[in-house]
Design a protein around this motif. Structure first.
Motif, PDB file in Angstrom:
ATOM      1  N   GLY A 511       0.811  -1.213   0.000  1.00 25.96           N
ATOM      2  CA  GLY A 511       0.000   0.000   0.000  1.00 25.96           C
ATOM      3  C   GLY A 511       0.840   1.257   0.000  1.00 25.96           C
ATOM      4  N   LEU A 512       1.857   1.288   0.824  1.00 27.72           N
ATOM      5  CA  LEU A 512       2.729   2.469   0.884  1.00 27.72           C
ATOM      6  C   LEU A 512       3.556   2.620  -0.387  1.00 27.72           C
ATOM      7  N   SER A 513       3.932   1.508  -0.992  1.00 25.86           N
ATOM      8  CA  SER A 513       4.644   1.591  -2.279  1.00 25.86           C
ATOM      9  C   SER A 513       3.750   2.271  -3.306  1.00 25.86           C
ATOM     10  N   HIS A 514       2.486   1.865  -3.340  1.00 27.66           N
ATOM     11  CA  HIS A 514       1.529   2.464  -4.274  1.00 27.66           C
ATOM     12  C   HIS A 514       1.350   3.957  -3.977  1.00 27.66           C
ATOM     13  N   LEU A 515       1.313   4.272  -2.689  1.00 28.55           N
ATOM     14  CA  LEU A 515       1.073   5.654  -2.279  1.00 28.55           C
ATOM     15  C   LEU A 515       2.233   6.577  -2.650  1.00 28.55           C
ATOM     16  N   VAL A 516       3.472   6.202  -2.264  1.00 29.41           N
ATOM     17  CA  VAL A 516       4.602   7.124  -2.475  1.00 29.41           C
ATOM     18  C   VAL A 516       4.904   7.309  -3.958  1.00 29.41           C
ATOM     19  N   TYR A 517       4.689   6.272  -4.775  1.00 25.96           N
ATOM     20  CA  TYR A 517       4.886   6.431  -6.215  1.00 25.96           C
ATOM     21  C   TYR A 517       3.705   7.153  -6.863  1.00 25.96           C
ATOM     22  N   GLY A 518       2.530   7.052  -6.202  1.00 21.37           N
ATOM     23  CA  GLY A 518       1.331   7.630  -6.794  1.00 21.37           C
ATOM     24  C   GLY A 518       1.156   9.113  -6.568  1.00 21.37           C
ATOM     25  N   VAL A 519       1.702   9.663  -5.485  1.00 20.79           N
ATOM     26  CA  VAL A 519       1.513  11.082  -5.174  1.00 20.79           C
ATOM     27  C   VAL A 519       1.954  11.980  -6.329  1.00 20.79           C
ATOM     28  N   PRO A 520       3.161  11.848  -6.886  1.00 19.74           N
ATOM     29  CA  PRO A 520       3.555  12.722  -8.012  1.00 19.74           C
ATOM     30  C   PRO A 520       2.670  12.524  -9.242  1.00 19.74           C
ATOM     31  N   LYS A 521       2.158  11.301  -9.441  1.00 24.86           N
ATOM     32  CA  LYS A 521       1.257  11.072 -10.580  1.00 24.86           C
ATOM     33  C   LYS A 521      -0.035  11.878 -10.406  1.00 24.86           C
ATOM     34  N   VAL A 522      -0.624  11.793  -9.205  1.00 27.82           N
ATOM     35  CA  VAL A 522      -1.879  12.489  -8.931  1.00 27.82           C
ATOM     36  C   VAL A 522      -1.691  14.003  -9.064  1.00 27.82           C
ATOM     37  N   GLN A 523      -0.569  14.499  -8.546  1.00 29.54           N
ATOM     38  CA  GLN A 523      -0.295  15.942  -8.649  1.00 29.54           C
ATOM     39  C   GLN A 523      -0.202  16.405 -10.095  1.00 29.54           C
ATOM     40  N   ALA A 524       0.268  15.513 -10.973  1.00 22.06           N
ATOM     41  CA  ALA A 524       0.414  15.865 -12.389  1.00 22.06           C
ATOM     42  C   ALA A 524      -0.864  15.606 -13.178  1.00 22.06           C
ATOM     43  N   GLY A 525      -1.936  15.170 -12.493  1.00 23.27           N
ATOM     44  CA  GLY A 525      -3.211  14.981 -13.161  1.00 23.27           C
ATOM     45  C   GLY A 525      -3.459  13.586 -13.684  1.00 23.27           C
ATOM     46  N   PHE A 526      -2.635  12.641 -13.276  1.00 19.94           N
ATOM     47  CA  PHE A 526      -2.814  11.254 -13.718  1.00 19.94           C
ATOM     48  C   PHE A 526      -3.379  10.413 -12.582  1.00 19.94           C
ATOM     49  N   SER A 527      -3.828   9.231 -12.920  1.00 19.14           N
ATOM     50  CA  SER A 527      -4.284   8.290 -11.905  1.00 19.14           C
ATOM     51  C   SER A 527      -3.077   7.715 -11.173  1.00 19.14           C
ATOM     52  N   ALA A 528      -3.258   7.420  -9.882  1.00 15.70           N
ATOM     53  CA  ALA A 528      -2.176   6.791  -9.116  1.00 15.70           C
ATOM     54  C   ALA A 528      -1.833   5.411  -9.659  1.00 15.70           C
ATOM     55  N   ASP A 529      -2.771   4.812 -10.402  1.00 12.15           N
ATOM     56  CA  ASP A 529      -2.546   3.482 -10.977  1.00 12.15           C
ATOM     57  C   ASP A 529      -1.922   3.524 -12.363  1.00 12.15           C
ATOM     58  N   ALA A 530      -1.677   4.699 -12.900  1.00 11.39           N
ATOM     59  CA  ALA A 530      -1.121   4.817 -14.253  1.00 11.39           C
ATOM     60  C   ALA A 530       0.241   4.136 -14.337  1.00 11.39           C
ATOM     61  N   THR A 531       0.469   3.414 -15.436  1.00 13.32           N
ATOM     62  CA  THR A 531       1.736   2.707 -15.628  1.00 13.32           C
ATOM     63  C   THR A 531       2.757   3.624 -16.280  1.00 13.32           C
ATOM     64  N   ALA A 532       4.011   3.197 -16.274  1.00 10.64           N
ATOM     65  CA  ALA A 532       5.098   4.008 -16.837  1.00 10.64           C
ATOM     66  C   ALA A 532       4.853   4.339 -18.297  1.00 10.64           C
ATOM     67  N   LYS A 533       4.252   3.418 -19.044  1.00  9.89           N
ATOM     68  CA  LYS A 533       3.994   3.648 -20.466  1.00  9.89           C
ATOM     69  C   LYS A 533       2.977   4.771 -20.681  1.00  9.89           C
ATOM     70  N   GLU A 534       2.123   4.995 -19.670  1.00  9.36           N
ATOM     71  CA  GLU A 534       1.069   6.005 -19.789  1.00  9.36           C
ATOM     72  C   GLU A 534       1.517   7.384 -19.311  1.00  9.36           C
ATOM     73  N   LEU A 535       2.742   7.462 -18.800  1.00  8.88           N
ATOM     74  CA  LEU A 535       3.195   8.694 -18.154  1.00  8.88           C
ATOM     75  C   LEU A 535       4.325   9.356 -18.936  1.00  8.88           C
ATOM     76  N   PRO A 536       4.389  10.681 -18.900  1.00 10.13           N
ATOM     77  CA  PRO A 536       5.525  11.377 -19.527  1.00 10.13           C
ATOM     78  C   PRO A 536       6.799  11.174 -18.714  1.00 10.13           C
ATOM     79  N   PRO A 537       7.966  11.325 -19.334  1.00  5.37           N
ATOM     80  CA  PRO A 537       9.237  11.089 -18.636  1.00  5.37           C
ATOM     81  C   PRO A 537       9.436  11.964 -17.404  1.00  5.37           C
ATOM     82  N   GLU A 538       8.849  13.176 -17.415  1.00  7.11           N
ATOM     83  CA  GLU A 538       9.094  14.084 -16.289  1.00  7.11           C
ATOM     84  C   GLU A 538       8.484  13.587 -14.983  1.00  7.11           C
ATOM     85  N   ILE A 539       7.579  12.611 -15.049  1.00  4.26           N
ATOM     86  CA  ILE A 539       7.016  12.062 -13.811  1.00  4.26           C
ATOM     87  C   ILE A 539       8.107  11.395 -12.980  1.00  4.26           C
TER      88      ILE A 539
END
Length: 581
Positions: A511-539
């Motif tokens: 759960g904490l692994s999901h959380l700490v990796y997910g916070v920057p995704k959520v801040q950038a407007g993505f889902s916390a569950d988004a995979t690396a392929k779905e995210l821009p490099p700056e994440i």
């Protein structure tokens, strides 16, 4: 009654040697036990390179046992070798120990404070304990006992009678140019051989006494000083009357060699004599014995004088160490099997030797690399469990976790080594804290006792305490870094709020692994569950920046243990306080 393990179903290097050894044993000694051998010199700490001298025949012997054959693995303790020099890394040694140089190892006092009767027994004991933990079954032979009890008397007399034949073999190599640089040796050799290989001009001493009376392959120990600084000056084949003089103190003595037990054959004659006497079929040797004139090569010719044949003998490559500079237990020397077994389970150490062919070098990790090795081992363990392991990997795994006698003891619940190391680091070994944190890693299946993760937990804790420098240890802040918290911009403050708000619902390792990796995704407007392929490099850059901020607020450094483990270790209430709630 011992459990007979099944033979591996693949042809790895161990199986191939086992095939060859069984066939050769049936040719040489049909119906008799297969004999494999190792030789170890307890002249100082027996290091991890020497362990390959034992593990190579052990693995082959164990495969032969798995197939239902009787086999003996001899370990010849070369404790009647001369004390050559005072080794580095031995407590209580100083210049006064030089007075013992030239004596048999069993005639040298043990290091200060040792409970053992002599130098050889002191260093032998540590290796015996390590071999027991590794599941290595062997028959130990003390060369002091063999020589001083007269076991080799007939072989000695035979060598002296055929000294001309031995001398003729050795003469083929005496004119060869000595190597410019001696390779690192992992096979015990006597002082004279080391000097000869270094090009010191000691070739005659290496081969045996060679003076005006002729060549003799035998060295008496002086009755007065106890050293081997002697020269045979006369010998009568009919009466076996032998006269020697000690070059140390001028003492001379005449004895009957047929009744005399205070001396030994020189190394290049002693080794092949033992091959013939014991009927050795398989014995490896270090790469330093592959050159012309080396003991293994010359011994292959001399063994015929004793009515034997040279064993099958693969050359084994060097075993290196990563992180040796940080070693604390073998100051001035190289680490021993006991040092390795303090920080790793025997299965992992066996695996390192089993998965590489003898002629392949490899390294044993004492630094951060040990965590990667354990990750690799755990992945292999999982593949073996689900049936997806490749045949060669399956064979190496089988040889690591069990012998013909059965399974080696193992950690009941093997949590990741890096996680256990982080917990040991953060808690400084506090058992109550460790149990709390490890139980919270998987709340649905909590630990009931730390024994479930032992001995792996103990090994990880030992690694933290002995091989991680003090400035790299983790010390959690007592109070929040108010200055840093006040200086944060709105985006950084938002990231901390998102983390704090999610702690309660994500309080487990996953759960904490999901959380700490997910916070920057959520801040950038993505889902916390988004995979690396779905995210821009700056994440990824944003995640690294966020992680560095958390480390600074929790432990005052840029890096530290994995954040999910660290958060669990610190505890929810303290995390919230240190993150500014």
């Amino acid at each position: 009654m011992p459990i007979v393990a099944q033979s591996t179903e693949t042809t790895d290097w161990v199986s191939r040697f086992a095939d060859e050894v069984i066939e050769e044993s049936e040719r040489r000694a049909p119906g008799k036990p297969v004999v494999v051998a190792s030789g170890l010199s307890p002249s100082g700490p027996i290091h991890l390179g020497n362990l390959r001298e034992v593990m190579t025949p052990h693995l082959v012997a164990d495969e032969i046992r798995r197939r239902g054959h009787e086999v003996r693995h001899l370990i010849s303790w070369d404790d009647y070798d001369r004390y050559r020099k005072v080794p580095n890394g031995v407590e209580g040694t100083d210049a006064s120990w030089a007075e013992h140089i030239g004596k048999p190892l069993t005639s040298v006092p043990a290091p200060a404070g040792s409970p053992y009767p002599n130098w050889a027994e002191h260093f032998k004991a540590a290796m015996v304990a390590s071999l027991a933990e590794l599941g290595v079954e062997f028959d130990g032979i003390s060369q002091t006992a063999q020589y001083t009890s007269g076991v080799y008397r007939e072989q000695i007399l035979h060598a002296m009678k055929h000294r001309g034949d031995i001398d003729a073999i050795l003469e083929q190599y005496r004119t060869k140019k000595a190597p410019a640089k001696k390779q690192q040796s992992q096979k015990p050799v006597d002082d004279a051989e080391l000097e000869a290989e270094a090009g010191s001009g000691a070739a005659e001493e290496d081969d045996g006494s060679s003076g005006s009376a002729g060549y003799f392959p035998y060295k008496p120990f002086c009755a007065r000083c106890g050293k081997d600084l002697t020269t045979v000056t006369a010998y009568d084949d009919d009466t076996t009357e032998l006269t020697y003089v000690c070059t140390e103190d001028g003492f001379t003595e005449t004895v009957l060699l047929s009744e005399f037990n205070r001396g030994k054959l020189v190394w290049k004659v002693d080794w092949p004599m033992r091959w013939a006497y014991e009927g050795v079929i398989f014995e490896p040797s270090g790469v330093d014995h592959s050159s012309p004139g080396s003991s293994f090569q010359v011994g292959g010719q001399i063994v015929g004088i004793f009515g034997g044949e040279r064993p099958i003998g693969p050359m084994y490559a060097f075993v290196g160490i990563s992180g040796m500079a940080k070693m604390s237990s073998s100051k001035g020397g190289v680490p021993t099997p006991g040092d390795a077994l303090q920080i790793m389970e025997p299965q992992l150490l066996r695996w390192l030797y089993a998965r590489r062919r003898p002629n392949q070098s490899f390294k044993i990790a004492f630094d951060q690399e040990i965590q990667r090795l354990y990750d690799e081992w755990d992945k292999l363990d999982a593949k073996v469990a689900d049936g997806s392991a490749l045949p060669a990997d399956l064979a190496a795994h089988s040889r690591a976790v069990r012998t013909a006698a059965g399974e080696l003891p193992r950690t009941p619940r093997p949590m990741p080594y890096r996680t256990l190391a982080s917990v040991a680091d953060i808690t400084a070994g506090d058992e109550d804290q460790s149990l709390r944190i490890l139980s919270e890693l998987d709340p649905a299946n909590p630990l009931s006792t730390l024994d479930e993760v032992r001995p792996r937990l103990d090994k990880a804790e030992a690694w933290i305490n002995t091989h991680v420098p003090a400035d790299q240890r983790t010390i959690v802040r007592d109070e929040p870094d108010t200055e840093l918290l006040k200086s944060l911009d709105e985006a950084s403050q938002q990231s901390l709020r998102l983390l704090r708000d999610g702690l309660a619902d994500h309080w487990s390792l996953d759960g904490l692994s999901h959380l700490v990796y997910g916070v920057p995704k959520v801040q950038a407007g993505f889902s916390a569950d988004a995979t690396a392929k779905e995210l821009p490099p700056e994440i990824k850059t944003a995640q690294r920046t966020f992680f560095a901020l958390l480390y600074h607020l929790l432990v005052g450094r840029d890096t530290g243990p994995r954040l999910p483990t660290l958060l669990l270790a610190v505890g929810q209430d303290r995390v919230r306080r240190l993150l500014g709630e």
